[in-house]
Design an enzyme around this catalytic site. Structure first.
Site, short mmCIF file in Angstrom:
data_model
loop_
_atom_site.label_atom_id
_atom_site.label_comp_id
_atom_site.label_asym_id
_atom_site.label_seq_id
_atom_site.Cartn_x
_atom_site.Cartn_y
_atom_site.Cartn_z
N GLN A 107 134.84 -17.07 134.06
CA GLN A 107 133.72 -17.19 133.14
C GLN A 107 133.65 -18.61 132.57
O GLN A 107 134.68 -19.18 132.20
CB GLN A 107 133.86 -16.19 131.99
CG GLN A 107 133.75 -14.75 132.43
CD GLN A 107 132.33 -14.35 132.80
OE1 GLN A 107 131.38 -15.12 132.68
NE2 GLN A 107 132.18 -13.13 133.29
N TYR A 134 135.81 -4.69 141.22
CA TYR A 134 135.25 -6.07 141.22
C TYR A 134 136.17 -6.93 140.33
O TYR A 134 135.70 -7.67 139.47
CB TYR A 134 133.83 -6.09 140.69
CG TYR A 134 132.88 -5.07 141.30
CD1 TYR A 134 132.21 -5.34 142.49
CD2 TYR A 134 132.65 -3.85 140.68
CE1 TYR A 134 131.33 -4.41 143.05
CE2 TYR A 134 131.77 -2.91 141.24
CZ TYR A 134 131.12 -3.20 142.42
OH TYR A 134 130.25 -2.28 142.95
N GLU A 157 139.55 -5.97 144.65
CA GLU A 157 138.71 -7.17 144.77
C GLU A 157 138.50 -7.51 146.24
O GLU A 157 139.44 -7.47 147.04
CB GLU A 157 139.37 -8.34 144.06
CG GLU A 157 138.76 -9.71 144.30
CD GLU A 157 137.28 -9.80 143.95
OE1 GLU A 157 136.55 -10.50 144.65
OE2 GLU A 157 136.86 -9.16 142.96
N ASP A 205 132.91 -4.69 136.83
CA ASP A 205 132.31 -5.98 136.49
C ASP A 205 131.61 -6.52 137.74
O ASP A 205 132.08 -7.48 138.35
CB ASP A 205 133.39 -6.94 135.99
CG ASP A 205 132.82 -8.25 135.48
OD1 ASP A 205 131.58 -8.36 135.36
OD2 ASP A 205 133.60 -9.18 135.22
N CYS A 279 126.27 -8.89 134.09
CA CYS A 279 125.67 -10.21 133.92
C CYS A 279 124.21 -10.19 134.39
O CYS A 279 123.53 -11.21 134.34
CB CYS A 279 126.46 -11.27 134.67
SG CYS A 279 126.53 -10.99 136.46
#
Length: 342
Positions: A107, A134, A157, A205, A279
């Site tokens: 981030q 994720y 992931e 996420d 997001c």
């Protein structure tokens, strides 16, 4: 470029006053043996002379090279070289030190991300078993292992480059962390039910496009899947680790298991809490609508975080609960009759 400030507890002016920049140069060639590699070295050395430790003002942390020949919209190729400076790049978020490589997703607004993680932690019970989908380098899952003393944490992931960052982060976890922790290189969209089994909390996420359709379908039908798993004497779901499917073999080969402590969990249970970090506002609205319409989930809390001041982009932290009263709440109809005074 990525900026490391490390200490998220400091006020912003102090943090960025002594911050350093990691520079990644994306080079249009297959590797360092290309004919124009001397130009890449010259550029890297120029940057280091003007911003490295011997310059008047040091602001460069390190210089990396990435080799990319593809013509699609993916910025980075698969081949990296560390050219100058420090190889370790660290941030302190969510109560832990997090290692980030140039290929890892991190981030940009670390202070806002730290605030989000602190809020997220409050919705995870102490000692819970958690699946982090994720997961990237596992910053969310590992912060929960440290702050909530989770019984188990599974990080899943698709980017295999995140594995090394995960391993480095684990090395810096506090000594009191006694969780069963694992990281798996796998595509969340491929049989997502197998990753959810045995977890009380699932954290997602996803990228801006939102949840994969296969994962959303499992979440919408989660109650019936759980009943089916528990009613079968020898559940096909519990055998998933023994089946010789290619994706299982790849995930086992590329996985990282930390600690020998076995996770004592109901292997046929499914999450009661879903924590969604988004997001992408439009995709989140669609996913939220699908979850609520299934009547398997209810939206308990939602928080907005301003990760990019001056823009319309808002990061959303939403907490869904499963069980009684799931789905949108209906308003009670008011009676038209007036009560008489006694």
């Amino acid at each position: 470029m990525a900026v490391t400030t490390y200490n998220t507890s400091l006020p912003a002016p102090e943090r960025y006053k002594n911050s350093k920049v990691q520079v990644s140069l994306v080079w249009n060639s297959r590797n360092e043996n290309s004919h124009n590699f001397e130009k890449l070295n010259a550029l890297a050395n120029f940057l280091w002379r003007n911003g490295g430790p011997k310059s008047d003002v040091r602001f460069i942390h390190s210089v990396w090279a990435n080799f990319q020949t593809s013509t699609n919209n993916i910025i980075f190729g698969n081949r990296w070289r560390h050219l100058l400076g420090e190889s370790g790049f660290w941030e302190h978020v969510g109560g832990i030190d997090v290692s980030l490589s140039p290929s890892s997703f991190g981030q940009a607004n670390t202070r806002a991300f730290d605030n989000l993680l602190r809020k997220l932690q409050k919705y995870v019970p102490y000692g819970a078993s958690v699946t982090d989908l994720y997961a990237g380098a596992g910053a969310i899952g590992l912060s929960l292992a440290a702050t909530r003393k989770c019984r188990s944490v599974k990080c899943v992931e698709v980017n295999k480059e995140s594995k090394l960052s995960f391993e480095k982060t684990v090395e810096r976890l506090p000594n009191y962390v006694d969780s069963s922790i694992s990281w798996h290189h796998a595509d969340t969209s491929v049989e997502p039910l197998s990753w959810l089994m045995g977890s009380e909390v699932v954290v997602v996420d996803p990228p801006r496009k939102g949840l994969d359709a296969s994962l959303l379908d499992v979440l919408q039908t989660i109650s019936s899947l759980e009943r089916k798993a528990k009613s079968a004497p020898e559940s096909s779901y519990s055998k998933v680790k023994d089946e010789k499917r290619p994706w299982v073999l790849r995930a086992m080969k590329d996985s990282v298991q930390i600690g020998s402590k076995p996770a004592l969990e109901d292997s046929e249970s499914l999450p009661q809490t879903l924590i969604y970090i988004s997001c992408g506002w439009e995709s989140f609205k669609e996913d939220c609508k699908s979850l609520l319409s299934s009547k398997k989930w209810r939206l308990e809390k939602a928080h907005g975080f301003n990760f990019f001041p001056g823009t319309q982009s808002i990061e959303v932290l939403a907490v869904f609960k499963r069980g009684q009263g799931a789905g949108p709440k209906k308003k009670k109809k008011k009676s038209g009759k007036k009560k008489k005074r006694l």
